[in-house]
Motif scaffolding. Structure first.
Motif, PDB file in Angstrom:
ATOM      1  N   LEU A 107       0.662  -1.210  -0.012  1.00 26.49           N
ATOM      2  CA  LEU A 107       0.020   0.134  -0.108  1.00 26.49           C
ATOM      3  C   LEU A 107       0.849   1.162  -0.121  1.00 26.49           C
ATOM      4  O   LEU A 107       0.450   2.311  -0.627  1.00 26.49           O
ATOM      5  N   ASN A 108       2.032   1.103   0.714  1.00 28.34           N
ATOM      6  CA  ASN A 108       2.886   2.334   0.543  1.00 28.34           C
ATOM      7  C   ASN A 108       3.412   2.560  -0.635  1.00 28.34           C
ATOM      8  O   ASN A 108       3.801   3.791  -1.063  1.00 28.34           O
ATOM      9  N   SER A 109       3.677   1.582  -1.515  1.00 21.75           N
ATOM     10  CA  SER A 109       4.156   1.744  -2.818  1.00 21.75           C
ATOM     11  C   SER A 109       3.136   2.494  -3.561  1.00 21.75           C
ATOM     12  O   SER A 109       3.450   3.132  -4.856  1.00 21.75           O
ATOM     13  N   TYR A 110       1.893   2.652  -3.387  1.00 21.69           N
ATOM     14  CA  TYR A 110       1.029   3.374  -4.291  1.00 21.69           C
ATOM     15  C   TYR A 110       1.136   5.010  -4.015  1.00 21.69           C
ATOM     16  O   TYR A 110       0.744   5.695  -4.776  1.00 21.69           O
ATOM     17  N   GLU A 111       1.523   5.194  -2.822  1.00 21.61           N
ATOM     18  CA  GLU A 111       1.621   6.551  -2.311  1.00 21.61           C
ATOM     19  C   GLU A 111       2.996   7.114  -2.938  1.00 21.61           C
ATOM     20  O   GLU A 111       3.052   8.292  -3.366  1.00 21.61           O
ATOM     21  N   VAL A 112       4.014   6.417  -3.378  1.00 19.67           N
ATOM     22  CA  VAL A 112       5.234   6.655  -3.799  1.00 19.67           C
ATOM     23  C   VAL A 112       5.351   6.551  -5.310  1.00 19.67           C
ATOM     24  O   VAL A 112       6.518   6.639  -5.788  1.00 19.67           O
ATOM     25  N   GLY A 113       4.429   5.933  -5.837  1.00 14.85           N
ATOM     26  CA  GLY A 113       4.439   5.358  -7.061  1.00 14.85           C
ATOM     27  C   GLY A 113       4.892   3.938  -7.072  1.00 14.85           C
ATOM     28  O   GLY A 113       4.900   3.435  -6.311  1.00 14.85           O
TER      29      GLY A 113
END
Lengths: 118, 141
Positions: A107-113
């Motif tokens: 989910l964090n990867s969606y925030e940073v691309g």
């Protein structure tokens, strides 16, 4: 197999449990198709409770990835148990899918691309 | 020798029932969890092949699963009632990365200690014989 769907912002999380085989793979494809039809194209699949997957189940995951890409969306996965991870490795699908160790990392990867794979 | 036999009509849902039946039979033997998972996966792949490619999901056609354990070896025969087309064995290439099928045979060959494909004399369909060496603490004979 059970499907539990929940939202995390604009990301839909699908929690699977049980066996991912031909019959259940078809159900998964239907669930994702409905999501895409309602505009949800950022989809995360949590496989923590999947204790069995065969080539038909893998085929269903490839199928939903292609559908999601057609809708310009993104598919991530996480929490593969060791045995399921081994099946992904043998079939070389671990290089194709975007797999993270944990749901939080995914989910964090969606925030940073688009992030790197674990 | 311990032996059992299961017969299923060719419905999609039969794979789940077969899995439960085979798991229950093998659960009586001291097979390590990981090995048991690999055996169940391999039988599942052969069974799905029989349902879909052999019997083409025709409910009037059956798939037989015959399991026998002798000494420290398990043999699983999966027999369909299809046309027994063995052409898939010749010149088989690894599936394209985004192919939705074609990985079953690779998994079978990865986890078995021997596999044989032949036409079944009785049904005329394909018979896949899978052999597994078992790391059992006891001998079944």
């Amino acid at each position: 197999m059970n499907f539990n769907v929940k939202d995390a912002g604009n990301i839909a999380i699908v929690e699977l449990s049980g066996r991912l085989d031909m019959s259940n793979g078809n159900k998964l494809k239907e669930v994702v198709k409905e999501m895409l039809q309602t505009g949800k194209s950022q989809i995360h699949v949590n496989l923590a409770a999947v204790d069995f997957v065969n080539s038909s189940g893998l085929g269903a995951l490839v199928s939903i990835m292609k559908e999601i890409r057609l809708h310009r969306g993104r598919l991530t996965m996480s929490d593969l148990v060791e045995y399921v991870r081994e099946i992904f490795d043998i079939t070389q699908l671990s290089h194709i899918f975007e797999i993270y160790s944990t749901e939080r990392e995914a989910l964090n990867s969606y925030e940073v691309g688009v992030g790197g794979k674990s | 020798m311990k032996r059992t036999q299961f017969t299923y009509s060719s419905y999609l849902e039969a794979e789940g029932r077969m899995f439960a039946d085979v798991k229950a039979f093998l659960g009586a033997f001291p097979i390590k969890d990981k090995r048991l998972n690999n055996i169940l996966l391999t039988i599942s792949e052969a069974f799905t092949n029989a349902l879909v490619h052999g019997n083409k999901l025709d409910p009037s056609k059956k798939v037989e699963v015959i399991l026998s354990i002798k000494d420290r070896e398990l043999t699983a025969d999966i027999i369909d009632e299809g046309e027994c087309d063995l052409s898939f064995l010749h010149g088989r290439a690894r599936p394209e990365p985004l192919a939705e099928g074609g990985r079953g045979i690779d998994l079978i060959e990865c986890y078995t200690d021997g596999v044989d494909y032949q036409k079944d004399d009785k049904t005329g369909g394909l018979k896949i014989s899978l052999k597994f060496n078992l790391d059992l603490k006891i001998s079944v004979g």
